[in-house]
Enzyme design. Structure first.
Site, PDB file in Angstrom:
ATOM      1  N   ASP A 136       1.085  -1.470   0.130  1.00  0.00           N
ATOM      2  CA  ASP A 136       0.023   0.296  -0.245  1.00  0.00           C
ATOM      3  C   ASP A 136       0.984   1.216  -0.356  1.00  0.00           C
ATOM      4  O   ASP A 136       0.613   1.987  -0.479  1.00  0.00           O
ATOM      5  CB  ASP A 136      -0.495  -0.455   0.949  1.00  0.00           C
ATOM      6  N   ASP A 289      -7.421  -7.012  13.521  1.00  0.00           N
ATOM      7  CA  ASP A 289      -7.449  -8.934  14.332  1.00  0.00           C
ATOM      8  C   ASP A 289      -7.832  -9.120  15.535  1.00  0.00           C
ATOM      9  O   ASP A 289      -8.475  -9.927  15.410  1.00  0.00           O
ATOM     10  CB  ASP A 289      -5.509  -8.533  14.495  1.00  0.00           C
TER      11      ASP A 289
END
Length: 532
Positions: A136, A289
């Site tokens: 990214d 997460d």
């Protein structure tokens, strides 16, 4: 009553001070002290003592559980079926599951080669593994370097894919989600995730995949982090002490008792079917997460923490990077709790005890109470009782409980016992930011979804040391932190007051803690790398 008779209108106690603003303020404070300040402060003390007891009970409970785990040798191989992978001459490599390895990165100039090289060095049949680099980066130069590194490994026969996207929507969660949509991922059974500074050992898959292969209800195998730069400075030693307790005790206890713990976002391997059943990656918080782990657990999936398997990584060594990281790690869980508390309570796939564990122990005590009580009690309320001696804190709450909690935290890093005092002072400083971030998460404040990638220095420090020395320069705002300085001034004032007028004798602690806040407030902590 005559209007000119001021003595009948204004109390005698105010007559001598009506022209003195300072003395009038003192009188006002004296007037509201008994009916307002004392009761409010006393209530705050009771609330903080209750939270301290909650944290104390949680720490003692985990200490007992981890002692029993070590005493009775409840190793992962005994709790879950485990058989090493063996070659099959008849079927060849087809008996090995297909593994996807994802490496999300963003402008990782200093560490991209380390993570890509370590992932490409994983020992596994070459036709049963796919390395996926999710870049990214917004810096064109870094993107070119990463792409060239991927091409270099591809030329060696490694099945590596370089993937980019035209936006950063969802940040890390968005990149992982896009990566799972690729056509070649459909043939994969498991996905291992490593952040850009993580370097797994070659045998990582050989030690984790068998657990997933032979235990169909197991969704995740999480490895422990090993810090390559823990001795770089005092700040990294302090981080090591906190994180070692997290891995040595918190993760082990969760895995051993409820087969649940928070996924650490990296150095773990997931069963792709479990990941999909849980709803995949979501970017609604900054702890994608933990979000995934909670949702998978509510579906009945189990997790395994493998403490004997360690993956090398880097601790943030600049104070700026560490502050940003701690904001994300504190704000995200609080915001996730706000979003998922009702869903957890009404879930019918898990037992009541597991719900209690997740809501009370995992979220309330560890992610909310621990941060708030550390700062509010020890840096605000306890010092305030010096100024208001009518309110006292029992010795068990001011000394005994925090001492025992501190000693229980020390078990994770025995080599740093001599640094315990510094660790206490440093943790109290960081609790300022963690408390602020926790309230932002609970109330969904303005910075609730702020995501700033933790800066990794890699070999930058060594490279900087070999360059010709130059005059260090920095902007005033880069190293001056007003909040820390403000708290430091408050503690210094209270400490001085305690020396001359107080009865609590807290001044040694107050002066030491004030110095710690001043050091942090002036940016004299961690590694300082000048702009090149």
């Amino acid at each position: 009553m005559e209007l000119g008779d001021s003595a009948t209108v204004i109390p005698d106690s105010f007559m001598g001070y009506r022209d003195d603003i300072t003395m009038q303020m003192t009188m006002i404070l004296d007037q509201i002290r008994a009916p307002l300040i004392v009761p409010v402060l006393r209530l705050a003390v009771y609330i903080c003592l209750t939270m301290s007891v909650m944290l104390f009970v949680e720490r003692v409970y985990m200490g007992i559980v981890i002692s029993l785990v070590k005493l009775f040798g409840r190793k992962p191989e005994k709790r879950f079926k485990y058989e090493p992978m063996k070659d099959d001459i008849e079927h060849g490599n087809s008996v090995y599951p297909m593994v996807l390895v994802q490496i999300p990165m963003y402008n990782e100039r200093e560490v991209y080669q380390l993570s890509i090289g370590a992932a490409c060095g994983l020992s596994w049949p070459s036709d049963r593994i796919v390395i996926q680099v999710l870049d990214d980066s917004t810096d064109p130069t870094i993107k070119e370097l990463v792409e060239k590194e991927c091409s270099r490994w591809a030329s060696k026969g490694v099945n590596i894919k370089y993937e980019i996207r035209d936006n950063r929507n969802g940040y890390k969660a968005g990149a992982l989600k896009e990566g799972m949509k690729k056509s070649y991922v459909k043939s994969c059974d498991y996905v291992a995730i490593f952040d850009a500074d993580f370097q797994p050992e070659p045998d990582y898959l050989w030690r984790t995949v068998p657990f997933l292969l032979h235990n169909p209800k197991l969704a995740l195998v999480q490895a422990r982090w090993k810090f390559v730069n823990s001795d770089e400075c005092l700040m990294t030693r302090m981080q090591e002490m906190s994180l070692d307790y997290h891995f040595t005790v918190e993760q082990e206890v969760g895995s051993s008792t409820y087969a649940f713990f928070g996924f650490n976002g990296t150095a773990g391997i997931w069963r792709i079917s479990a990941l999909s059943e849980a709803g995949g990656w979501k970017d609604r918080t900054t702890v994608e997460d933990m979000d995934l782990a909670v949702r998978a657990s509510l579906k009945g999936w189990k997790f395994l923490y493998l403490g004997s398997l360690k993956v090398k990584n880097e601790l943030p060594s600049t104070f700026k990077a560490y502050r940003y990281q701690q904001h994300r790690w504190s704000c995200g869980p609080a915001n996730l709790f706000r979003k998922m508390a009702f869903e957890i309570m009404t879930n019918k796939n898990v037992t009541l005890w597991k719900k209690v564990h997740v809501i009370y122990s995992f979220f309330m005590v560890r992610k909310i109470v621990a941060h708030i009580v550390t700062f509010i009690f020890y840096c605000v309320i306890l010092p305030a009782t010096v100024l208001v001696p009518e309110v006292s804190v029992p010795k068990w709450g001011a000394v005994y409980i925090p001492s025992i909690i501190t000693l229980l935290n020390a078990v994770g890093t025995p080599r740093s016992l001599h640094l315990m005092v510094f660790w206490i002072l440093f943790e109290n400083v960081m609790s300022l930011h963690r408390t602020k971030a926790t309230f932002i998460g609970l109330l969904e404040g303005g910075r609730v979804n702020e995501w700033i990638v933790t800066e990794k220095l890699g070999d930058l420090k060594a490279k900087s040391a070999t360059k010709t020395p130059k005059k260090l320069s920095f902007r005033f705002g880069d190293r001056i932190h007003v909040l820390e300085l403000g708290v430091g001034m408050y503690l210094l004032f209270v400490g001085c007051y305690d020396v001359f007028f107080g009865k609590n004798h807290y001044y040694l602690y107050l002066f030491a803690q004030a110095i710690a806040f001043f050091i942090a407030g002036l940016g004299q902590i961690g590694t300082f790398v000048p702009n090149s």
